[in-house]
Write a protein that holds these residues in place. Structure first.
Motif, PDB file in Angstrom:
ATOM      1  N   GLY A 171       0.800  -0.976   0.071  1.00  0.00           N
ATOM      2  CA  GLY A 171       0.148   0.058  -0.620  1.00  0.00           C
ATOM      3  C   GLY A 171       0.830   1.328   0.006  1.00  0.00           C
ATOM      4  N   ASP A 172       1.918   1.175   1.114  1.00  0.00           N
ATOM      5  CA  ASP A 172       3.232   2.485   0.565  1.00  0.00           C
ATOM      6  C   ASP A 172       3.547   2.550  -0.431  1.00  0.00           C
ATOM      7  OD1 ASP A 172       1.396   3.182   3.290  1.00  0.00           O
ATOM      8  OD2 ASP A 172       3.683   2.277   4.550  1.00  0.00           O
TER       9      ASP A 172
ATOM     10  N   ALA B 170       3.134   1.492  -3.480  1.00  0.00           N
ATOM     11  CA  ALA B 170       1.004   1.727  -3.945  1.00  0.00           C
ATOM     12  C   ALA B 170       1.519   4.148  -4.461  1.00  0.00           C
ATOM     13  CB  ALA B 170       0.118   0.883  -4.515  1.00  0.00           C
ATOM     14  N   ILE B 171       0.922   4.297  -2.645  1.00  0.00           N
ATOM     15  CA  ILE B 171       0.585   5.698  -2.858  1.00  0.00           C
ATOM     16  C   ILE B 171       1.561   6.625  -3.371  1.00  0.00           C
ATOM     17  CG2 ILE B 171       0.355   7.196  -0.777  1.00  0.00           C
ATOM     18  CD1 ILE B 171      -1.042   5.078   0.518  1.00  0.00           C
TER      19      ILE B 171
ATOM     20  N   ALA C  88       1.954   6.263  -6.576  1.00  0.00           N
ATOM     21  CA  ALA C  88       0.235   7.434  -7.406  1.00  0.00           C
ATOM     22  C   ALA C  88       1.193   8.902  -7.175  1.00  0.00           C
ATOM     23  CB  ALA C  88      -1.155   6.897  -6.412  1.00  0.00           C
TER      24      ALA C  88
ATOM     25  N   HIS D  87      -2.052  -0.687  -9.668  1.00  0.00           N
ATOM     26  CA  HIS D  87      -1.019  -0.526  -9.499  1.00  0.00           C
ATOM     27  C   HIS D  87      -0.111  -2.090  -9.143  1.00  0.00           C
ATOM     28  CE1 HIS D  87       0.549   3.551  -9.670  1.00  0.00           C
ATOM     29  NE2 HIS D  87      -0.216   3.505  -8.964  1.00  0.00           N
TER      30      HIS D  87
ATOM     31  N   VAL E 253      -2.692  -3.745  -6.631  1.00  0.00           N
ATOM     32  CA  VAL E 253      -3.361  -2.110  -5.692  1.00  0.00           C
ATOM     33  C   VAL E 253      -4.354  -1.095  -6.362  1.00  0.00           C
ATOM     34  CG1 VAL E 253      -2.500  -0.498  -4.030  1.00  0.00           C
ATOM     35  CG2 VAL E 253      -0.988  -2.635  -4.115  1.00  0.00           C
TER      36      VAL E 253
ATOM     37  N   VAL F 181      -5.294   3.112  -6.479  1.00  0.00           N
ATOM     38  CA  VAL F 181      -4.732   3.948  -4.817  1.00  0.00           C
ATOM     39  C   VAL F 181      -5.900   4.986  -5.973  1.00  0.00           C
ATOM     40  CG1 VAL F 181      -3.537   5.769  -4.378  1.00  0.00           C
ATOM     41  CG2 VAL F 181      -2.784   3.148  -4.403  1.00  0.00           C
TER      42      VAL F 181
ATOM     43  N   ASP G 245      -5.574   6.803  -0.381  1.00  0.00           N
ATOM     44  CA  ASP G 245      -6.558   5.329  -0.513  1.00  0.00           C
ATOM     45  C   ASP G 245      -5.854   3.570  -0.719  1.00  0.00           C
ATOM     46  OD1 ASP G 245      -7.948   5.855   1.968  1.00  0.00           O
ATOM     47  OD2 ASP G 245     -10.007   6.424   0.386  1.00  0.00           O
ATOM     48  N   ALA G 246      -5.646   3.141  -0.621  1.00  0.00           N
ATOM     49  CA  ALA G 246      -4.540   2.413  -0.660  1.00  0.00           C
ATOM     50  C   ALA G 246      -5.643   0.621  -0.676  1.00  0.00           C
ATOM     51  CB  ALA G 246      -3.084   2.117  -0.964  1.00  0.00           C
TER      52      ALA G 246
ATOM     53  N   VAL H 203      -5.438  -3.239  -1.358  1.00  0.00           N
ATOM     54  CA  VAL H 203      -4.610  -4.121  -1.485  1.00  0.00           C
ATOM     55  C   VAL H 203      -5.375  -5.209  -1.367  1.00  0.00           C
ATOM     56  CG1 VAL H 203      -2.393  -5.391  -1.139  1.00  0.00           C
ATOM     57  CG2 VAL H 203      -2.461  -2.888  -0.203  1.00  0.00           C
TER      58      VAL H 203
ATOM     59  N   THR I 207     -10.142   2.357 -11.439  1.00  0.00           N
ATOM     60  CA  THR I 207      -8.247   3.560 -11.759  1.00  0.00           C
ATOM     61  C   THR I 207      -8.770   3.410 -13.618  1.00  0.00           C
ATOM     62  OG1 THR I 207      -8.682   0.824 -14.083  1.00  0.00           O
ATOM     63  CG2 THR I 207      -8.085   0.107 -11.452  1.00  0.00           C
TER      64      THR I 207
END
Length: 317
Positions: free
Chosen positions: A69-70, A72-73, A76, A99, A106, A108, A260-261, A263, A309
């Protein structure tokens, strides 16, 4: 020999036999008790091992979700910066991306805080509309809750040890307001935020589905159509859906975003939520600063607006 000796000898043998039988019974009882105790001990050890295994799996899943998550954020935010430098992004827009990190998918969503409702500055009418959007809550109850929020945040903090209200520092402070339970909090937490420089209004062009539905007679389908339109059109040229209440409209650009991610792991969708200010530099030297990170949680109902997406599909399809 003494005449009674034979009888005494037989009686003695009988008593000895009884004693031995009694001792054997006690020994058997002790053995049964010992076996039962050992069975309980083994069962407890097995149960604890199972619990430890499950906890270990949960910790591992949490670590995977946090990492994916981190990451992918961050990707983004980098995409957003690139689009902004190319002049292809409006500060009023939300940003969506999909992603794949390793084997994890994930999705985002970066939502400007201008599209959310600030609990500290929102007027009573906007708060009432927010609470009225909760399923099962009538307008009267929504009005009472909004009045309680206004009363709570306007209370003077004369005694910090016995305060009954004041400024909301985090969203969870809403739970301290009279009438707000866990159900109500969870129903509005995706629509609200708290900030020291928040807005009293809300920008429909940046708002997620939950806020769009609170702004008037906007159904989920119409809200989703608007979300999809943001992916292909410039928000400055979009028209608000029919029936939307524009009384609280404030078309402003915000440097702070809710990231917001979502997963997908083992057919379960987890949410990793972080709050970021793109106007400040982080300690890692990146051109954005995370000022709040929430614990990973399972999303019981996948919100379509959050899963969209750039291509208009859904993560996991």
């Amino acid at each position: 020999l003494w005449p009674g000796a034979a009888n005494m000898s037989g009686s003695s043998h009988l008593r000895c036999a009884r004693v031995r039988g009694s001792e054997a019974g006690v020994a058997l009882a002790i053995l049964v008790w010992f076996l039962a105790a050992m069975s309980l001990l083994v069962a407890g050890i097995v149960m604890q091992a199972r619990v430890d295994t499950k906890l270990s799996g949960l910790h591992q899943a949490k670590a995977q979700v946090e990492s994916a998550g981190d990451g992918a954020i961050q990707l983004a935010l980098a995409e957003l910066l690139e689009l902004e430098l190319d002049g292809e992004f409006s500060g009023r827009s939300a940003h969506y991306g999909a992603h794949t990190l390793g084997k994890l998918q994930v999705a985002v969503m970066l939502t400007p805080l201008s599209g959310l409702i600030d609990l500290n500055t929102a007027p009573e009418g906007l708060l009432s509309a927010l609470f009225a959007s909760i399923d099962g809550l009538d307008e009267s109850a929504a009005y009472e809750l909004s009045a309680s929020v206004v009363k709570w945040r306007s209370a003077a903090l004369e005694d910090a040890g016995d305060s009954t209200g004041g400024r909301f520092e985090v969203l969870e402070d809403l739970l301290m307001v009279e009438g707000v339970d866990r159900h109500i909090f969870e129903a509005v937490q995706d629509s609200a935020y708290v900030d020291r420089q928040g807005s009293s209004g809300v920008d429909w062009a940046s708002a997620p589905v939950s806020v769009l539905r609170a702004l008037g007679e906007v159904g989920e389908e119409a809200a989703m159509e608007l979300i999809e339109a943001r992916l292909t059109e410039k928000v400055d040229y979009l028209e608000p859906p029919a029936g939307m209440d524009l009384s609280y409209q404030q078309a402003v650009e915000s440097s702070s975003y809710r990231a917001d991610a979502l997963v997908i792991l083992d057919k379960t969708v987890y949410l990793r939520r972080r709050w970021v200010d793109r106007a400040r530099v982080g300690a890692d030297g990146l051109p954005w600063l995370f000022f709040r990170t929430e614990a990973v949680r399972v999303v019981p109902r996948m919100d379509g607006a959050m899963l969209i997406t750039r291509e208009g599909g859904y993560a996991g399809d």
